[in-house]
Design an enzyme around this catalytic site. Structure first.
Site, PDB file in Angstrom:
ATOM      1  N   GLY A 380       1.006  -1.084   0.060  1.00  0.00           N
ATOM      2  CA  GLY A 380       0.221  -0.081  -0.032  1.00  0.00           C
ATOM      3  C   GLY A 380       0.975   1.029  -0.182  1.00  0.00           C
ATOM      4  N   GLY A 382       0.854   5.786   1.075  1.00  0.00           N
ATOM      5  CA  GLY A 382       0.267   6.685   1.787  1.00  0.00           C
ATOM      6  C   GLY A 382       0.757   8.306   1.414  1.00  0.00           C
ATOM      7  CG  PHE A 384       4.301  11.117   5.398  1.00  0.00           C
ATOM      8  CD1 PHE A 384       5.217  12.168   5.281  1.00  0.00           C
ATOM      9  CD2 PHE A 384       3.262  11.124   5.975  1.00  0.00           C
ATOM     10  CE1 PHE A 384       4.694  13.505   6.177  1.00  0.00           C
ATOM     11  CE2 PHE A 384       2.523  12.111   6.493  1.00  0.00           C
ATOM     12  CZ  PHE A 384       3.271  13.310   6.580  1.00  0.00           C
ATOM     13  CE  LYS A 401       6.078   5.882   6.292  1.00  0.00           C
ATOM     14  NZ  LYS A 401       5.622   6.389   7.528  1.00  0.00           N
ATOM     15  CG  ASP A 501      -1.899  11.257  10.698  1.00  0.00           C
ATOM     16  OD1 ASP A 501      -3.031  11.686  10.353  1.00  0.00           O
ATOM     17  OD2 ASP A 501      -1.115  10.624   9.757  1.00  0.00           O
ATOM     18  CE  LYS A 503      -4.061   8.937   8.108  1.00  0.00           C
ATOM     19  NZ  LYS A 503      -3.986   9.794   6.890  1.00  0.00           N
ATOM     20  CG  ASN A 506      -2.055   6.299  10.182  1.00  0.00           C
ATOM     21  OD1 ASN A 506      -1.927   5.888   9.061  1.00  0.00           O
ATOM     22  ND2 ASN A 506      -2.055   7.796  10.585  1.00  0.00           N
TER      23      ASN A 506
END
Length: 651
Positions: A380, A382, A384, A401, A501, A503, A506
């Site tokens: 996936g 995002g 960043f 990441k 952040d 949500k 996340n």
């Protein structure tokens, strides 16, 4: 009563420890200990204003230290608790908590033997109730009739003689055993080589930081593998044992002497020298042996050849000795850069291992963009960065990441992206919680910054909610797990940590739908619980509290965002939707749910009813409290307590 438990005599302390070790009773006691004790009031209960002193991770810490130090868990608990807090725990506190935890064997011991009091009263029902045996029940006619029948049975005399003979033998055997066995023999169980775990698919080098260098070098491992793979390994010695064999040859080559002094520790050399090898050849014979030697027992190349470059087309699979030395030197270097990188050379204060960018590329199939469902590695993306599945870097798969950089050629130490990367690596390595995604390592020597997290296979909560895959009870447990993670960030250390952040995107779910909070790039340390400082606006607007747009940053920001998450759990609606009149979810709820959440409650996931309680409405009340003005919002610790009571009522 007022005697501090840390001052208890050794015999009383030892007896108490033995009682608390029974069936892990110390865990029940530990779970009842509140954070604050009163000096002259021994009644100490956990409440919203006085939370529990120990969390789940503390139980694991005690168990790990018990194994490492070979100390009883209850002894560690009494040491730690007895020396902590402004008010030291006294025997009165201990007696009260033992009664509350229904550990009556230990409570009776403290009351009767230590305090010389009457034993505490026990409950009339339940497992802790006393067991009363009425002798009159044994005198009923039916019992007497059965006993009479048993008394009239005539056993064969031969059977009685055999029984007496066996009893005599057992008695003599027990007496002789007690007489001779004064010391219990120590049983040493050696670990079988067959029990080793299967190595992962990839075996890649990593940079180990701030860790003790292993006493056994790669050279020893190499020599052992060489011997084990040989067809005639009975006569082939360990290479490390050759290095320490002074009797076989005193003229050790310079290259071997260098390794002995720099690579092998004294403990390793001593341990290897104790291993006897059958028919060990002279070191000189190995040094002078040519490749066409007719001896069938020696397939090992000359040691002098190992120090040369392996670029020649040799048929042997043994690497050059110089390469082994260079490889190990690189593995222990703190800032190894095997790939050319335009990034600044960072020196990070963290115990986490550093992985080279080249290793990450190999583990992710060169950052394969094919989705995981189609056989690729892409998980996936995002705002960043992008996330890939990495295999072979550790014992388990990891999520890699890869941070997005607009212009990698001009990245500097003081850039925002570098600061966020440093922030996440240095700070999060100190935080561990069952509801936080664990950070496994990092990379800063390649084309961009990379972070390695534990792989959570269940996907993001946001996607699962919109597919209506989670029933309402699962959503309730996700709510309390997420709340505990946020509360941990706020309270684990003296300085709170603000996520900024929170949500559903996340919040990841594992295979058991256990929530794990992730994506900590925006974390910020608060000076105190009521921080009010101007700051750059970050986060996702649908989850941001009104004061965040004024630069007012505090732990209450996370409370507001958690309230929005609760609304998503209740309605399964996205946080932002341009097609509805209230674009953001908070506005949409306020316009349509003035008398309760019923008009928008997602009943496709269940009725939200149990034990005559509407849990949908209860969660909605908590969500609305989280969305109040900053000063009126509850702390996440308070929310955890309320949700805990709610979960208990649902059982």
């Amino acid at each position: 009563m007022d005697l501090e438990i840390r001052k208890l005599p050794l015999d009383i302390r030892s007896r108490l420890i033995s009682l608390l070790e029974l069936q892990d009773s110390w865990k029940k006691l530990m779970a009842m200990i509140p954070e604050t004790l009163l000096l002259n009031n021994y009644k100490c209960d956990i409440s919203h204003n006085n939370p529990a002193k120990y969390r789940s991770e503390h139980f694991h810490i005690i168990e790990d230290n018990s194994i490492k130090k070979r100390i009883f868990c209850s002894e560690i608990l009494l040491r730690e608790w007895g020396t902590s807090g402004r008010v030291r725990p006294a025997v009165g506190h201990l007696k009260y908590l033992l009664e509350r935890a229904e550990l009556f064997r230990a409570a009776d011991y403290i009351a009767v033997d230590v305090l010389k009091q009457e034993p505490p009263p026990r409950p009339t029902k339940g497992p802790a109730a006393p067991v009363v045996i009425n002798p009159d029940e044994l005198e009923d006619p039916e019992t007497k009739r059965i006993e009479k029948i048993l008394d009239e049975i005539n056993y064969p005399s031969s059977a009685i003689e055999n029984i007496n003979k066996l009893n005599s033998i057992n008695t003599n055997l027990n007496y002789s055993t007690k007489k001779t066995m004064k010391v219990i023999p120590k049983i040493i169980i050696s670990e079988s080589p067959d029990m080793e775990e299967t190595p992962p698919q990839f075996r890649l080098p990593v940079v180990i930081q701030n860790e003790k260098i292993k006493s056994e070098s790669d050279l020893i491992k190499f020599s052992q593998e060489s011997v084990s793979n040989s067809d005639n390994n009975a006569n082939v010695p360990h290479l490390s044992s050759l290095l320490t064999d002074e009797a076989s040859n005193n003229n050790i080559p310079a290259v071997i002497a260098d390794i002995t002094s720099s690579e092998l520790s004294s403990e390793t050399i001593a341990s290897e020298s104790n291993n006897s090898v059958v028919n060990r050849p002279n070191l000189s014979s190995l040094l002078n042996q040519s490749s066409d030697d007719s001896e069938p027992n020696f397939n090992l190349p000359a040691i002098s050849e190992l120090s040369l470059s392996s670029n020649s087309g040799s048929s042997t699979n043994f690497p050059a000795l110089s390469q082994l030395i260079e490889s190990e030197n690189k593995s222990t270097s703190k800032n190894s850069r095997s790939c050319s990188s335009p990034l600044p050379n960072l020196s990070l204060n963290t115990p986490l291992p550093h992985f080279t960018y080249c290793d990450l590329a190999t583990a992710t199939n060169n950052f394969d963009e094919t989705p995981l469902a189609q056989g690729g590695r892409f998980l996936g993306s995002g705002a960043f960065g992008k996330v890939y599945l990495g295999v072979g870097l550790t014992s388990k798969p990891v999520a890699v990441k890869k941070v997005i950089l607009e212009n990698v050629d001009v990245v500097r130490v003081d850039d925002m992206v570098t600061k966020q990367f440093r922030n996440e690596v240095e700070i999060l390595s100190k935080y561990e919680h069952e509801n936080l995604v664990a950070l496994r390592g990092y990379s800063c020597d390649g084309d961009t910054y990379c972070l390695l997290y534990e792989y959570v296979p269940g996907g993001a909560l946001k996607d699962r909610l919109q597919k209506h895959e989670l029933i309402w009870t699962e959503r309730l447990y996700i709510a309390i797990g997420t709340a505990r993670a946020i509360a941990y960030l706020h309270t684990a250390y003296a300085t709170p940590l603000i996520h900024r952040d929170i949500k559903t995107a996340n919040i990841l779910l594992d295979s058991n739908n256990k929530p794990k909070l992730c994506d900590f790039g925006l974390i910020k340390r608060a000076l105190n619980q009521n921080t009010n400082t101007a700051s750059t606006i970050f986060g996702t607007s649908a989850y941001m509290a009104p004061e965040a747009f004024r630069g007012d940053v505090s732990v209450r920001l996370d409370t507001f965002s958690f309230g929005v998450v609760l609304l998503e759990l209740l309605t399964s609606m996205p946080p932002m939707d341009e097609s509805r009149e209230g674009v953001d979810l908070v506005t949409h709820i306020q316009e349509n749910c003035q008398n309760g959440i019923k008009p928008l409650l997602d009943i496709a996931v269940g009725s939200w009813l149990a034990n005559n309680i509407n849990f949908g409405e209860k969660l909605f009340e908590i969500a609305m409290d989280c969305l109040k003005d900053k000063k009126e919002r509850p702390t996440m610790t308070t929310i955890c307590g309320i949700l805990g009571d709610l979960v208990h009522k649902s059982l």
